[in-house]
Design a protein around this motif. Structure first.
Motif, PDB file in Angstrom:
ATOM      1  N   SER A 108       0.823  -1.313  -0.107  1.00  0.00           N
ATOM      2  CA  SER A 108       0.185   0.091  -0.011  1.00  0.00           C
ATOM      3  C   SER A 108       0.866   1.248   0.092  1.00  0.00           C
ATOM      4  CB  SER A 108      -0.929  -0.007   1.138  1.00  0.00           C
ATOM      5  OG  SER A 108      -0.090  -0.055   2.500  1.00  0.00           O
ATOM      6  N   VAL A 109       0.493   2.283  -0.529  1.00  0.00           N
ATOM      7  CA  VAL A 109       1.112   3.763  -0.542  1.00  0.00           C
ATOM      8  C   VAL A 109      -0.082   4.881   0.027  1.00  0.00           C
ATOM      9  CG1 VAL A 109       1.921   5.283  -2.110  1.00  0.00           C
ATOM     10  CG2 VAL A 109       2.209   2.928  -2.636  1.00  0.00           C
ATOM     11  N   ASN A 110       0.674   5.641   0.805  1.00  0.00           N
ATOM     12  CA  ASN A 110      -0.361   6.541   1.296  1.00  0.00           C
ATOM     13  C   ASN A 110      -0.706   7.716   0.429  1.00  0.00           C
ATOM     14  OD1 ASN A 110       2.145   8.201   1.371  1.00  0.00           O
ATOM     15  ND2 ASN A 110       2.031   8.860   3.336  1.00  0.00           N
ATOM     16  N   TYR A 111      -0.402   7.803  -0.740  1.00  0.00           N
ATOM     17  CA  TYR A 111      -0.768   8.771  -1.751  1.00  0.00           C
ATOM     18  C   TYR A 111      -1.756   8.485  -2.720  1.00  0.00           C
ATOM     19  CZ  TYR A 111       0.009  12.641  -5.189  1.00  0.00           C
ATOM     20  OH  TYR A 111      -0.162  13.479  -6.228  1.00  0.00           O
ATOM     21  N   PRO A 112      -3.028   8.956  -2.671  1.00  0.00           N
ATOM     22  CA  PRO A 112      -4.130   8.303  -3.591  1.00  0.00           C
ATOM     23  C   PRO A 112      -3.676   8.634  -4.949  1.00  0.00           C
ATOM     24  CG  PRO A 112      -5.021   9.349  -1.644  1.00  0.00           C
ATOM     25  CD  PRO A 112      -3.601   9.669  -1.675  1.00  0.00           C
ATOM     26  N   SER A 113      -2.994   9.830  -5.247  1.00  0.00           N
ATOM     27  CA  SER A 113      -2.951  10.033  -6.916  1.00  0.00           C
ATOM     28  C   SER A 113      -1.593   9.583  -7.408  1.00  0.00           C
ATOM     29  CB  SER A 113      -2.751  11.711  -7.115  1.00  0.00           C
ATOM     30  OG  SER A 113      -4.046  12.180  -6.394  1.00  0.00           O
ATOM     31  N   PHE A 114      -0.949   8.548  -6.577  1.00  0.00           N
ATOM     32  CA  PHE A 114       0.276   7.935  -7.088  1.00  0.00           C
ATOM     33  C   PHE A 114      -0.038   7.458  -8.569  1.00  0.00           C
ATOM     34  CE2 PHE A 114       3.524   4.264  -6.238  1.00  0.00           C
ATOM     35  CZ  PHE A 114       4.543   5.312  -6.721  1.00  0.00           C
ATOM     36  N   GLY A 115      -0.916   6.673  -8.896  1.00  0.00           N
ATOM     37  CA  GLY A 115      -0.916   6.143 -10.219  1.00  0.00           C
ATOM     38  C   GLY A 115      -1.307   7.247 -11.421  1.00  0.00           C
TER      39      GLY A 115
ATOM     40  N   VAL B 135       8.474   1.951 -13.644  1.00  0.00           N
ATOM     41  CA  VAL B 135       6.962   1.684 -13.516  1.00  0.00           C
ATOM     42  C   VAL B 135       6.701   0.762 -14.747  1.00  0.00           C
ATOM     43  CG1 VAL B 135       4.837   2.921 -14.091  1.00  0.00           C
ATOM     44  CG2 VAL B 135       6.518   3.755 -12.338  1.00  0.00           C
ATOM     45  N   VAL B 136       6.021  -0.091 -14.758  1.00  0.00           N
ATOM     46  CA  VAL B 136       5.806  -1.009 -16.094  1.00  0.00           C
ATOM     47  C   VAL B 136       4.371  -0.553 -16.344  1.00  0.00           C
ATOM     48  CG1 VAL B 136       5.038  -3.259 -16.907  1.00  0.00           C
ATOM     49  CG2 VAL B 136       7.183  -2.931 -15.225  1.00  0.00           C
ATOM     50  N   SER B 137       3.214  -0.203 -15.607  1.00  0.00           N
ATOM     51  CA  SER B 137       2.077  -0.050 -15.954  1.00  0.00           C
ATOM     52  C   SER B 137       1.432   0.981 -14.845  1.00  0.00           C
ATOM     53  CB  SER B 137       1.188  -0.879 -16.247  1.00  0.00           C
ATOM     54  OG  SER B 137       0.960  -1.828 -15.205  1.00  0.00           O
ATOM     55  N   ALA B 138       0.682   1.615 -14.999  1.00  0.00           N
ATOM     56  CA  ALA B 138       0.046   2.715 -14.015  1.00  0.00           C
ATOM     57  C   ALA B 138      -1.428   2.861 -14.094  1.00  0.00           C
ATOM     58  CB  ALA B 138       0.879   3.900 -13.727  1.00  0.00           C
ATOM     59  N   THR B 139      -2.248   2.556 -13.191  1.00  0.00           N
ATOM     60  CA  THR B 139      -3.892   2.942 -13.156  1.00  0.00           C
ATOM     61  C   THR B 139      -3.960   3.779 -11.862  1.00  0.00           C
ATOM     62  OG1 THR B 139      -4.458   0.997 -12.134  1.00  0.00           O
ATOM     63  CG2 THR B 139      -4.316   1.052 -14.463  1.00  0.00           C
ATOM     64  N   SER B 140      -5.192   4.292 -11.698  1.00  0.00           N
ATOM     65  CA  SER B 140      -5.255   4.768 -10.366  1.00  0.00           C
ATOM     66  C   SER B 140      -5.541   4.157  -9.234  1.00  0.00           C
ATOM     67  CB  SER B 140      -6.855   5.642 -10.206  1.00  0.00           C
ATOM     68  OG  SER B 140      -7.844   4.772 -10.789  1.00  0.00           O
ATOM     69  N   ALA B 141      -5.715   2.771  -9.558  1.00  0.00           N
ATOM     70  CA  ALA B 141      -5.758   1.785  -8.428  1.00  0.00           C
ATOM     71  C   ALA B 141      -4.535   0.825  -8.335  1.00  0.00           C
ATOM     72  CB  ALA B 141      -6.786   0.722  -8.824  1.00  0.00           C
ATOM     73  N   ARG B 142      -3.499   0.966  -9.194  1.00  0.00           N
ATOM     74  CA  ARG B 142      -2.317   0.145  -9.255  1.00  0.00           C
ATOM     75  C   ARG B 142      -1.322   0.485  -9.895  1.00  0.00           C
ATOM     76  NH1 ARG B 142      -2.676  -4.998 -12.116  1.00  0.00           N
ATOM     77  NH2 ARG B 142      -1.840  -3.718 -13.903  1.00  0.00           N
ATOM     78  N   VAL B 143      -0.001   0.588  -9.422  1.00  0.00           N
ATOM     79  CA  VAL B 143       1.012   1.162  -9.978  1.00  0.00           C
ATOM     80  C   VAL B 143       1.868  -0.379  -9.994  1.00  0.00           C
ATOM     81  CG1 VAL B 143       3.010   2.443 -10.258  1.00  0.00           C
ATOM     82  CG2 VAL B 143       0.963   3.409  -9.610  1.00  0.00           C
ATOM     83  N   ARG B 144       2.274  -1.041 -11.299  1.00  0.00           N
ATOM     84  CA  ARG B 144       3.116  -1.966 -11.247  1.00  0.00           C
ATOM     85  C   ARG B 144       4.498  -1.849 -11.441  1.00  0.00           C
ATOM     86  NH1 ARG B 144       0.751  -7.437 -13.538  1.00  0.00           N
ATOM     87  NH2 ARG B 144      -0.406  -7.021 -11.497  1.00  0.00           N
ATOM     88  N   CYS B 145       5.431  -2.219 -10.817  1.00  0.00           N
ATOM     89  CA  CYS B 145       7.067  -1.705 -11.228  1.00  0.00           C
ATOM     90  C   CYS B 145       7.637  -3.199 -11.217  1.00  0.00           C
ATOM     91  CB  CYS B 145       7.427  -0.623  -9.975  1.00  0.00           C
ATOM     92  SG  CYS B 145       6.578   0.859  -9.739  1.00  0.00           S
ATOM     93  N   ARG B 146       8.980  -2.858 -11.914  1.00  0.00           N
ATOM     94  CA  ARG B 146      10.083  -3.666 -12.216  1.00  0.00           C
ATOM     95  C   ARG B 146      10.906  -3.705 -11.060  1.00  0.00           C
ATOM     96  NH1 ARG B 146       9.867  -4.612 -16.948  1.00  0.00           N
ATOM     97  NH2 ARG B 146       8.763  -6.491 -17.159  1.00  0.00           N
ATOM     98  N   VAL B 147      11.783  -4.349 -10.475  1.00  0.00           N
ATOM     99  CA  VAL B 147      12.959  -4.069  -9.665  1.00  0.00           C
ATOM    100  C   VAL B 147      13.971  -4.218 -10.459  1.00  0.00           C
ATOM    101  CG1 VAL B 147      14.270  -4.861  -7.666  1.00  0.00           C
ATOM    102  CG2 VAL B 147      11.667  -5.318  -7.406  1.00  0.00           C
ATOM    103  N   VAL B 148      14.643  -2.838 -10.391  1.00  0.00           N
ATOM    104  CA  VAL B 148      15.872  -2.609 -11.119  1.00  0.00           C
ATOM    105  C   VAL B 148      17.153  -2.848 -10.293  1.00  0.00           C
ATOM    106  CG1 VAL B 148      17.362  -1.099 -12.509  1.00  0.00           C
ATOM    107  CG2 VAL B 148      14.909  -0.955 -12.690  1.00  0.00           C
TER     108      VAL B 148
END
Length: 473
Positions: free
Chosen positions: A111-118, A138-151
């Motif tokens: 979880s993230v404490n910032y609603p507008s993150f996506g 960041v691989v993909s981003a929506t208002s509900a989910r930000v998917r990331c790949r670990v670099v």
């Protein structure tokens, strides 16, 4: 009595468990600290009130007064809680959830404490977690989910700080927590408030309006720690009363090799615009555990002193470090050594806007040509000493006398100025003699020294600015 050593560069220390004891506070104050910083990211209100009163009590007992700076936490993005720390691996996918929800099977969800993150990030954006130890893409981003790949992987724990380099986030300049903390600072008479993650001049104005509504005359310090602040640097410096180069988060937000350039640019902008500037973070980081600094740290302090930054700051070194007093002593020694090598001169590039500015420049030239001299200036607002300071005159102490306790404490942060709180007499001549007697009594000057006095005299109904050359008697 030998003359007291005059130090141009001020020292800010951060209060914490290692320095909060009354005996240690007394030793730090007598060692030469000028400003005490309270970091509200790690302090509650009861502790803050108790510490402010303790600092003042120790100052009263020692007869040496310092200013108080409250550093408010500001807006920030953090991860939520995890059942236990997770060891991330390169290439692993991780979902950040700005809204309550669940991730897909086998993908770590945080979880993230910032609603507008996506909404603020986009595919390809860099996400840095835990002071940049973890780097994600960041691989993909929506208002509900930000998917990331670990670099760059590392262990992910609870409530880790997130940086989004180059991303303009829509967080408030002053959070509800900040307002509550600032209110405590106002009630306790704090002298400076440092605002974290300043992005534009309007952020400063928000805090300034809040202070004004509460009847506070405290000064506002803008912390430069992200790319938006760098892009808006001049307008932020103009809007603020002072600036802090917060190299911790700044070093995460920008390429590391750009950090010295940004530091230098910020210091130069502050001098040009006549605003005090603090260089902060990691100046003596190794001394949290070690009784001596690294050679690189000594050079880092020397660089800040050579650039004529108004102040250098200690953070973890004096909050949780094992050697808080030794840190202050090392800073003082390095600053004194570097300042002692400078030749006579002043900042000839400073724009002089008024005839009074030019008169102040003349006072500096006169004091430097006499040698072993200094400038005595009388002020109620602090503006004259700040202009003298911006001229950055080497080997020319500025002794600023004021009857205003607020101006006295604000001048404690200003380069090359030693402020004194003293009642002004009804006659200017008595005030000047009282100032000379004060300096003699405190060991700043000796009988026979020549001082350049900047004051004004009444000629009929007209007030005339003057420079006087007078011996100390």
């Amino acid at each position: 009595m030998p003359k007291e050593a005059f130090r141009l560069t001020k020292i800010v220390f951060t209060l914490g468990p290692a320095s909060a004891d009354e005996r240690m506070l007394e030793r730090l104050i007598l060692a030469g600290v000028d400003v005490c910083r309270l970091n509200m990211a790690h302090a509650d209100h009861a502790w803050t009130r108790a510490m402010i009163r303790r600092v003042r009590e120790v100052c009263q007992r020692t007869g040496r007064h310092i200013a108080l700076l409250m550093d408010v936490k500001g807006p920030e993005i953090r991860t939520g809680d995890l059942p236990e720390p997770v060891e991330l691996t390169a290439g692993q996918l991780i979902d950040f959830l700005p809204q309550p929800g669940e991730s897909e099977h086998r993908i770590l969800a945080v979880s993230v404490n910032y609603p507008s993150f996506g909404e603020d990030v986009q595919t390809g954006s860099t996400v840095l977690v835990d002071s940049g130890l973890i780097r994600l893409e960041v691989v993909s981003a929506t208002s509900a989910r930000v998917r990331c790949r670990v670099v760059v992987p590392a262990r992910l724990g609870n409530r880790r700080h997130i940086n989004l380099p180059g991303v303009k986030v829509r967080l408030p300049a002053l959070t509800a927590k900040d307002r509550a903390d600032v209110t405590v600072g106002i009630e306790e008479g704090v002298d400076f408030f440092a605002l974290s993650f300043v992005r534009e001049a309007d952020d400063i104005d928000i805090l300034r309006r809040y202070l004004s509504e509460k009847g506070s005359s405290a000064r506002v310090i803008a912390k430069i720690e992200d790319q938006s602040a760098i892009a808006n640097l001049d307008e932020i410096v103009t809007a603020s009363d002072a600036v802090m180069v917060a190299r911790g988060d700044l070093g995460i937000e920008v390429p590391m090799e750009d950090l010295p350039l940004i530091q230098r640019r910020t210091v130069e902008a502050c001098i040009r615009l006549r605003k005090p500037v603090i260089v902060a973070t990691h100046l003596l980081e190794s001394m949290i555990q070690s009784p001596v600094p690294t050679r690189a740290e000594v050079s880092d302090i020397a660089s800040a002193v050579w650039s004529t930054a108004d102040a250098i700051m200690l953070s973890g070194e004096t909050t949780t470090g094992r050697y808080p007093l030794e840190c202050v002593q090392f800073m003082k020694r390095v600053a004194g050594r570097i300042e002692g090598t400078t030749s006579k001169g002043y900042n000839a590039d400073l724009p002089l806007k008024t005839h009074k500015d030019r008169l102040l420049r003349s006072a500096i030239v006169l004091a430097q040509e006499i040698g072993e001299s200094g400038i005595v200036v009388f002020t109620r607002s602090g503006l004259l000493p700040q202009t003298l300071s911006a001229l950055r005159a080497s080997r020319c102490p500025i002794y600023a006398f004021t009857d205003n306790p607020v101006a006295f404490r604000h001048l404690l942060l200003v380069w090359g100025v030693e402020p004194f709180l003293m009642d002004f007499g009804a006659e200017p001549e008595k005030t000047i003699r009282d100032a000379f007697a004060y300096l003699l009594r405190r060991g700043w000057v000796q009988t026979g020294d020549w001082m350049v006095v900047v004051t004004n005299v009444l000629a009929g109904e007209q007030t005339i600015d003057t420079i006087q050359l007078r011996p100390v008697e």
